[in-house]
Design an enzyme around this catalytic site. Structure first.
Site, PDB file in Angstrom:
ATOM      1  N   VAL B  41       0.842  -1.206   0.000  1.00  0.00           N
ATOM      2  CA  VAL B  41       0.000   0.000   0.000  1.00  0.00           C
ATOM      3  C   VAL B  41       0.874   1.251   0.000  1.00  0.00           C
ATOM      4  O   VAL B  41       0.603   2.214  -0.727  1.00  0.00           O
ATOM      5  CB  VAL B  41      -0.972  -0.001   1.199  1.00  0.00           C
ATOM      6  CG1 VAL B  41      -1.726   1.323   1.275  1.00  0.00           C
ATOM      7  CG2 VAL B  41      -1.964  -1.160   1.086  1.00  0.00           C
ATOM      8  N   PRO B  61      10.375   0.010   9.374  1.00  0.00           N
ATOM      9  CA  PRO B  61      11.590  -0.777   9.582  1.00  0.00           C
ATOM     10  C   PRO B  61      12.015  -1.422   8.263  1.00  0.00           C
ATOM     11  O   PRO B  61      11.149  -1.803   7.467  1.00  0.00           O
ATOM     12  CB  PRO B  61      11.145  -1.858  10.585  1.00  0.00           C
ATOM     13  CG  PRO B  61       9.883  -1.340  11.200  1.00  0.00           C
ATOM     14  CD  PRO B  61       9.247  -0.468  10.178  1.00  0.00           C
ATOM     15  N   GLY B  64      10.244  -4.290   6.674  1.00  0.00           N
ATOM     16  CA  GLY B  64       8.882  -4.124   6.162  1.00  0.00           C
ATOM     17  C   GLY B  64       8.802  -3.497   4.785  1.00  0.00           C
ATOM     18  O   GLY B  64       7.713  -3.340   4.234  1.00  0.00           O
ATOM     19  N   ASP B 127      -7.423   1.012   4.594  1.00  0.00           N
ATOM     20  CA  ASP B 127      -8.341  -0.020   5.098  1.00  0.00           C
ATOM     21  C   ASP B 127      -9.300   0.447   6.180  1.00  0.00           C
ATOM     22  O   ASP B 127     -10.048  -0.369   6.722  1.00  0.00           O
ATOM     23  CB  ASP B 127      -7.578  -1.243   5.670  1.00  0.00           C
ATOM     24  CG  ASP B 127      -6.958  -2.068   4.565  1.00  0.00           C
ATOM     25  OD1 ASP B 127      -7.505  -2.051   3.455  1.00  0.00           O
ATOM     26  OD2 ASP B 127      -5.933  -2.723   4.833  1.00  0.00           O
TER      27      ASP B 127
END
Lengths: 297, 297
Positions: B41, B61, B64, B127
């Site tokens: 995303v 991080p 990720g 979301d």
């Protein structure tokens, strides 16, 4: 060309780096938009904001209202609060979420922008692009479908030209089709409830298959019983029936045009193709019913 | 149908009252956008924000980061500040103008939204539509031309379908044509300077005539000397010469397609139709030159 870029396709088209706007669909439910002014530009702003669920406050002396702004104020008293005066100061910004100035007086407009900056309220100042947090563009609206066209400072005339060009590719059925597809998906979710997982994926795959197989125009024929039929004959049997199987018939595709057909694609909130004035009250009632329906489904 | 509604045409299409978004072109020059997260995303958000002139801060991080986000961080060190950590608190919002959360942790996302509300910074939380001040939509970008498509909550798949439908009506020459029309208008203003009045109207009328008579594709041939020729033979003589008169030739219109031709209409910031990776640095330089040129003209 893959529809979705794969994760490793990190290639950037340099023609599209920088220089643009961030195109956003701003949400205004339970928000208040202050419009300062009541002339031609103010009525254009109302064209846009009336399409949202925002409350509006219009500040303008009676003598400065044009016919369309006056009409909006008359038609939507529950949404538009009108004050017969000019902008008086910072207190006008209390409880306001967005500000649009539409006055000829650039000095006052700049003062209002300054107050908005202090209050951290996004603002558009007509005719003073340097002071705007955001711009408007040419728009196509067809029920749930909204399209915005920006040429990034190359002027409303070119945006309008691009709008016509894009609109020529639409049949005018799209808004209704999207509403019906939404209703179909809602019924499917009732029949096969749950979030995510293998069932969620199966639902999504089946919906995609239906959308791929059917012409968008055909969805406009779906009523409640046809939706149940589509789920019985389609979802339950893991296939996609034709519209004829459900008692409908394929809609002959019209030559793309913005002026013909029973579903003229609206070029803006205003249209003189249909005598809307006659059915306005009934239409508004239907519209609110539609919106309720669209939300529930 | 009149192109511009007359003042007295205050008729409202009830199908388009309420239920929609306010479609905006947000301006981010000299602004900072905070992106919290670095996965799929986040990279989609970067696709959009890289097209503006915003500075970006990415908080995530190392572990990720997906490949595209990492690539963006590598390619645009002067625009993207990367911090190898999670969101630490309200201080992250200092000097930030817009916040986009793109993390799986909804609880942290809600906390960030709450801090944004307190600081009055517009925020999109991936979301969690109820918490979003704005949504993104499907986009078409072609240089100065930007189109955004929203189906107002009917999902990205339908927006993508509509994007394809609209894109099929474009030749892929539009962005370049708009840039050249901007250059023509700038040269015309140099030759016949002044704001508003009869001269301003005459300029606008002549530009409109040229745009009406020429196909949009033909404008892509205009170079500096052809622009001067067009002004000599057209503006000065109050007529509109053909492209052939200026030494060009009408461009054969291609069948609308998004995949053929030398000017493929970009479907997003990413394309694997052309090995952009090879010419990326050169391309980026050209792009910045183009942007400068587009601003000056």
């Amino acid at each position: 060309m893959a529809d979705k870029p794969r994760d490793q396709d990190a290639f950037v088209n340099p023609f599209n780096v920088g220089g643009g706007s961030l195109m956003l669909a701003w949400q205004l439910k339970d928000k208040t938009v202050l419009i300062v002014g009541g002339g031609e530009v103010a009525s254009q702003r109302l064209d846009s904001v009336i399409g949202t669920d925002a409350r509006m406050v219009v500040l303008c002396p009676q003598s400065g209202l044009n016919a369309r702004t006056r009409r909006y104020i008359e038609l939507f008293p529950e949404r538009i609060t009108y004050h017969d005066r000019t902008f008086t100061g910072a207190a006008e910004l209390n409880e306001v979420d967005l500000v649009l100035t539409a006055i000829d007086d650039h000095i006052q407009s700049r003062d209002i922008v300054e107050l908005c900056r202090q209050a951290k309220i996004p603002v558009n100042a007509a005719d003073i692009p340097d002071l705007c947090d955001f711009f408007f563009g040419a728009q196509i609206r067809d029920g749930p479908l909204q399209v915005m066209i920006s040429t990034n400072g190359n002027g409303p005339r070119l945006s309008g030209l691009m709008r016509k060009k894009l609109q020529a590719g639409l049949s005018g059925y799209e808004g209704e089709a999207i509403t019906k597809i939404g209703a179909l998906r809602a019924q499917l979710k009732k029949r096969a409830p749950g979030v995510g997982g293998p069932l969620g994926r199966r639902r999504m795959q089946w919906m995609t298959q239906v959308c791929d197989k059917w012409d968008m125009e055909d969805f406009t024929q779906l009523d409640d019983s046809m939706i149940q039929g589509l789920l019985d004959e389609g979802w339950e049997k893991e296939r996609v029936p034709t519209i004829e199987e459900l008692g409908g018939k394929p809609i002959a595709k019209k030559a793309p045009s913005q002026e013909t057909g029973s579903h003229p694609a609206p070029t803006s909130s205003f249209s003189n193709a249909v005598p809307w004035s006659l059915g306005l009250i009934t239409g508004a009632a239907l519209s609110f019913a539609y919106i309720k329906y669209a939300r529930l489904s």
